[in-house]
Design an enzyme around this catalytic site. Structure first.
Site, PDB file in Angstrom:
ATOM      1  N   ASP A  12       0.701  -1.608  -0.056  1.00 14.99           N
ATOM      2  CA  ASP A  12      -0.595   0.457   0.354  1.00 14.99           C
ATOM      3  C   ASP A  12       1.001   1.087   0.331  1.00 14.99           C
ATOM      4  O   ASP A  12       0.884   2.078   0.801  1.00 14.99           O
ATOM      5  CB  ASP A  12      -1.233  -0.128   1.125  1.00 14.99           C
ATOM      6  CG  ASP A  12      -0.332   0.010   2.098  1.00 14.99           C
ATOM      7  OD1 ASP A  12       0.957  -0.563   2.525  1.00 14.99           O
ATOM      8  OD2 ASP A  12      -1.126   0.646   3.292  1.00 14.99           O
ATOM      9  N   HIS A 237       9.898   0.339   8.346  1.00 14.37           N
ATOM     10  CA  HIS A 237       9.289  -1.277   8.261  1.00 14.37           C
ATOM     11  C   HIS A 237       8.873  -2.189   7.697  1.00 14.37           C
ATOM     12  O   HIS A 237       9.497  -3.167   7.349  1.00 14.37           O
ATOM     13  CB  HIS A 237       7.869  -0.858   9.213  1.00 14.37           C
ATOM     14  CG  HIS A 237       7.740   0.483  10.091  1.00 14.37           C
ATOM     15  ND1 HIS A 237       7.829  -0.089  11.339  1.00 14.37           N
ATOM     16  CD2 HIS A 237       6.728   1.644   9.664  1.00 14.37           C
ATOM     17  CE1 HIS A 237       7.587   0.900  11.528  1.00 14.37           C
ATOM     18  NE2 HIS A 237       6.778   2.384  11.114  1.00 14.37           N
ATOM     19  N   ASP A 238       8.191  -1.691   6.215  1.00 11.95           N
ATOM     20  CA  ASP A 238       8.239  -3.117   4.539  1.00 11.95           C
ATOM     21  C   ASP A 238       9.243  -3.328   4.774  1.00 11.95           C
ATOM     22  O   ASP A 238       9.865  -3.895   4.128  1.00 11.95           O
ATOM     23  CB  ASP A 238       7.261  -2.446   4.203  1.00 11.95           C
ATOM     24  CG  ASP A 238       5.977  -1.367   4.121  1.00 11.95           C
ATOM     25  OD1 ASP A 238       5.323  -2.185   6.006  1.00 11.95           O
ATOM     26  OD2 ASP A 238       5.226  -1.151   4.041  1.00 11.95           O
TER      27      ASP A 238
HETATM   28  C1  BDR Z   1       3.003  -0.587   8.694  1.00 14.09           C
HETATM   29  O1  BDR Z   1       1.844   0.594   8.284  1.00 14.09           O
HETATM   30  C2  BDR Z   1       2.255   1.192   7.440  1.00 14.09           C
HETATM   31  O2  BDR Z   1       2.030   2.731   7.823  1.00 14.09           O
HETATM   32  C3  BDR Z   1       3.246   1.230   6.732  1.00 14.09           C
HETATM   33  O3  BDR Z   1       3.688   1.195   5.084  1.00 14.09           O
HETATM   34  C4  BDR Z   1       4.017   0.317   7.297  1.00 14.09           C
HETATM   35  O4  BDR Z   1       3.577  -0.734   6.642  1.00 14.09           O
HETATM   36  C5  BDR Z   1       3.984  -0.017  10.057  1.00 14.09           C
HETATM   37  O5  BDR Z   1       3.285  -0.532  11.007  1.00 14.09           O
HETATM   38 CA    CA Z   2       2.912  -1.096   4.150  1.00 16.11          CA
END
Ligand code: BDR
Ligand code: CA
Length: 322
Positions: A12, A237-238
């Site tokens: 996303d 994160h991702d």
């Molecule tokens: C996750 O939430 C989204 O806002 C980021 O893209 C990531 O996938 C981190 O909590």
């Molecule tokens: Ca994400």
């Protein structure tokens, strides 16, 4: 060198999704075979448009982008535009895409792609799990066909959307419950680990030498992302989920039973993680730590390769963008 691992990313985009895609494209150990999109950080229209923009900016026009679910299975849609900006990529403004998305729905694309190469494709989900839940419901055999299934989502200590819930799980708790109950071993990278891999000032300095990739995508998106964080820099994160497919040895994992809270008044979207198993079979391998230095080495090396592969602005004559 072993053959690159094929990876299909459900995402996303989203700033850290964009970094994950850039990593997958640039990394020698990976072969990106598709992107599917889901509404999450911003609306489905924008996440799909961002995936299409990234595809052309980075230069992999042959890789399909398929749009999927706009909203969650049950709960009302939430977004994270306060973190990713209204467009979803922070301060990065990439050109309008010229090429269109794949005709079919992301859920069909996931099923068909995994069915065509059973045991060969790693599936990474870095957004709300709506598309994956629908795919598992429609074709339960995808849990056997995926070479492995990695998510960025949840945590065993804290949330970010709420005190208990991480965004991707909070955005569609019912989907996450279906996915964790599907019979595969989910490789879970949660906030506990992702909040240790920060794009610090030093990391950003290393990105400044990456030409247009740095100046048009990485730096403007990460500088925006950094504005909403109280840490030494934004957590990417991702990108960790994609790095995990490229090199699982970066992480330490513990098998666990993961349940998703769908009903709690204060805890909806929480991943309740039991490392003690209590007689149940584990349904997940939960990341407990990451070698941050090695992660950034892999990521920045891959970014450098992505930078070297950037098409000319506007496209070369004869290229799909020209
Ligand atoms: C996750 O939430 C989204 O806002 C980021 O893209 C990531 O996938 C981190 O909590
Ligand atoms: Ca994400």
């Amino acid at each position: 060198m072993p053959a690159p691992k094929k990876i299909l990313i459900d995402c996303d985009p989203g700033i850290d999704d964009a970094l994950a895609i850039t990593l997958a494209h640039g990394c020698d150990a990976l072969d990106l075979v598709g992107l599917t999109t889901v509404g999450g950080n911003v609306s489905l229209d924008l996440t799909t448009s961002n995936a299409l923009r990234l595809r052309e900016f980075l230069g992999f026009p042959q890789v399909p982008v398929a749009a999927g679910s706009a909203g969650a299975l049950v709960v009302s849609r939430i977004d994270a535009s306060e973190v990713h900006g209204f467009g979803g990529l922070g301060g990065a403004v990439l050109p309008e895409p010229r090429l269109k998305a794949h005709d079919g729905h992301a859920v069909d694309f996931i099923i068909d792609t995994l069915a065509a190469s059973p045991g060969e494709i790693s599936l990474a989900a870095v957004g709300p799990l709506t598309n994956i839940a629908l795919a598992v419901r429609r074709e339960p055999r995808i849990v056997e066909w995926a070479r492995e299934f990695v998510i960025m989502g949840g945590s065993y200590t804290r949330g970010n959307r709420t005190p208990a819930a991480e965004f991707n799980i909070a955005a569609d708790p019912e989907a996450a419950a279906i996915v964790f109950g599907a019979g595969w071993t989910v490789i879970q990278i949660g906030l506990d680990v992702s909040l240790t891999a920060l794009a610090t000032g030093q990391v950003l300095e290393r990105m400044r030498g990456l030409g247009r990739l740095g100046s048009e995508l990485l730096i403007p998106s990460l500088e925006f992302y950094g504005m909403t964080t109280a840490h030494d820099g934004p957590a990417v994160h991702d990108a960790l989920a994609v790095a995990c497919v490229a090199d699982p040895g970066l992480f330490e994992f513990t098998p666990a039973v993961v349940d998703v809270e769908t009903a709690g008044r204060f805890t909806s979207g929480m991943t309740v993680i039991d490392f003690n198993l209590r007689g149940r079979l584990p349904n997940a391998n939960v990341a407990r730590s990451i070698d941050v230095e090695r992660f950034w080495d892999l990521t920045l090396e891959s970014f450098a390769q992505a930078a070297a592969r950037l098409p000319w602005p506007g496209g070369l004559p004869g290229s799909p963008r020209g």
